[in-house]
Design a protein around this motif. Structure first.
Motif, mmCIF file in Angstrom:
data_model
loop_
_atom_site.group_PDB
_atom_site.id
_atom_site.type_symbol
_atom_site.label_atom_id
_atom_site.label_comp_id
_atom_site.label_asym_id
_atom_site.label_seq_id
_atom_site.Cartn_x
_atom_site.Cartn_y
_atom_site.Cartn_z
ATOM 1 N N THR A 31 0.841 -1.213 0.000
ATOM 2 C CA THR A 31 0.000 0.000 0.000
ATOM 3 C C THR A 31 0.873 1.259 0.000
ATOM 4 N N ARG B 56 -6.692 -7.742 -3.551
ATOM 5 C CA ARG B 56 -6.129 -6.993 -2.421
ATOM 6 C C ARG B 56 -7.138 -6.885 -1.282
ATOM 7 N N ASP C 95 -6.501 -4.223 1.015
ATOM 8 C CA ASP C 95 -6.352 -2.845 1.528
ATOM 9 C C ASP C 95 -7.391 -1.929 0.861
ATOM 10 N N GLN C 96 -7.196 -0.626 0.955
ATOM 11 C CA GLN C 96 -8.199 0.308 0.392
ATOM 12 C C GLN C 96 -8.192 0.341 -1.136
#
Ligand SMILES: Cc1cc2nc3c(=O)[nH]c(=O)nc-3n(C[C@H](O)[C@H](O)[C@H](O)COP(=O)(O)O)c2cc1C
Length: 381
Positions: free
Chosen positions: A164, A210, A212-213
């Protein structure tokens, strides 16, 4: 159209062409004299990732006064490459090498956008600095490309999933590449968000795994693309930024389970940045170079996006005219027909026969053959 008025039979009483593709179009600050766009096409003749003087003739041949050209996919950094001899725009030498090409297109009255790309996992270690793994949204590799006879034509290395905290650096590479493109004299950039390359590897749920964001929900998968759009627009001005997307395509094993929702989300989200155009590849182009029947349509995205809409993929003259007449697109980008017919707008205007393209020389490295040796109408007559 080389400043000429169209042929009588194609000209209305006010002198404006009645062929929809040959009517003028205002695209933000650019006054286009016709709607036939040169689609971005990698030609693999930029030795050592540096654009070469022979590209001057290639692009000049395809330039016309008030016509829009989109340059071939051009790398944003030293990790961006995955194909032989494609140009870059991250070094001073590359920027300098682009300048005479851009100047020559401008001298012919063309409007020239540079397509900026990063291939992500569609690469292998031989293209990467220090032989490192290609980077991507994922660590899943693409299967080798195998011909019907079993011959392997392209191999891809296992990618390394970007952390990230590394993502801002990649976004910054796009920003700097856009700045360099403007320094080289380009009128704008097209962010390559199509065809299974890095941005598409974030967009599509078949690739992006993924947590994450930048992964998971549709909003998260689109974040990387939109952050690039924002950074590039802030750097060079939204009126100089376009993007290419192919929500329905599955090239490089980048398909999506709900392409319509993806395309629509992006078209709507892009409005926030006020970029000049959205360039979408038709659903019928599911694989490279093969047109298939498709019930899907770009119409919802065309309606949602507030700027200029460019459609591409499998168009001929009749089909392109119909798309413009029915307001399904403002502009139509032509790939293979323009590659093989440097004077394509003129041929459409005169209803002249077209040269056939030669697939075998699409990606070969010769500076002339299959590149600048397709004949113009005059030389055939
Ligand atoms: C030789 C060749 C190179 C291409 N390279 C690119 C590229 O660099 N970037 C891109 O977005 N599309 C690329 N494409 C896809 C074309 O822009 C276009 O979308 C595709 O050829 C379908 O349009 P057409 O039916 O008019 O040829 C390439 C196509 C060809 C034939």
């Amino acid at each position: 159209m080389e400043g000429r008025v169209a042929q009588d039979e194609n000209t209305g009483t006010n002198g404006v062409s009645t062929i929809p593709l040959l009517t003028p179009c205002k695209m933000a600050n650019f006054n286009l004299s016709h709607r036939i766009v040169l689609a971005p096409m990698a030609r693999n003749r930029s030795y050592g990732n540096v654009p070469q003087p022979h590209a001057i003739l290639y692009y000049c041949q395809r330039s016309s006064k008030g016509g829009l050209l989109i340059a071939e996919s051009t790398g944003v950094s030293d990790t961006a490459q995955g194909c032989l001899e494609t140009p870059g725009i991250w070094t001073k030498e590359q920027v300098k090498a682009w300048k005479p090409i851009v100047d020559a297109v401008h001298a012919k009255g063309g409007i020239f956008f540079c397509q900026i790309w990063h291939v992500g996992r569609a690469s292998n270690t031989s293209f990467q600095p220090n032989g490192q793994a290609p980077i991507s949204s994922t660590d899943k590799p693409i299967k080798p490309l195998v011909e019907a006879n079993g011959e392997v034509i392209q191999e891809f290395s296992s990618p390394r999933r970007l952390r990230t905290d590394e993502i801002p650096k990649i976004i910054n590479d796009f920003r700097l590449a856009a700045r360099n493109a403007i320094e080289a004299g380009f009128d704008g950039v097209e962010i390559h968000g199509a065809h299974g390359f890095l941005i598409d590897q974030f967009l599509k749920d078949q690739v992006n795994d993924r947590t994450d964001q930048y992964g998971g929900s549709l909003e998260n998968r689109c974040r990387f693309a939109l952050e690039i759009v924002e950074a590039v627009a802030n750097e060079i001005g939204a009126d100089k930024v376009g993007i290419r997307l192919s929500p329905f395509a599955a090239y490089n094993e980048a398909g999506d389970s709900n392409p319509k929702a993806l395309g629509l989300y992006m078209a709507e989200a892009l409005n926030k940045y006020g970029i000049v155009y959205c360039h979408m590849v038709e659903p019928r182009m599911k694989t490279v170079g093969e047109k298939v029947e498709s019930a899907d349509s770009l119409l919802p995205m065309r309606k949602a996006f507030k700027g200029t809409f460019i459609a591409a993929g499998g168009y001929d003259k009749e089909d392109g005219n119909k798309a413009v007449a029915e307001n399904r697109a403002d502009l139509v980008a032509y790939g293979r027909l323009f590659l093989a017919n440097p004077d394509l707008p003129r041929r459409f205007e005169l209803n002249a026969p077209l040269n056939k393209y030669i697939r075998e020389t699409f990606y070969t490295q010769n500076a002339v053959v299959g590149y600048t040796d397709y004949p113009f109408l005059e030389s055939i007559a």
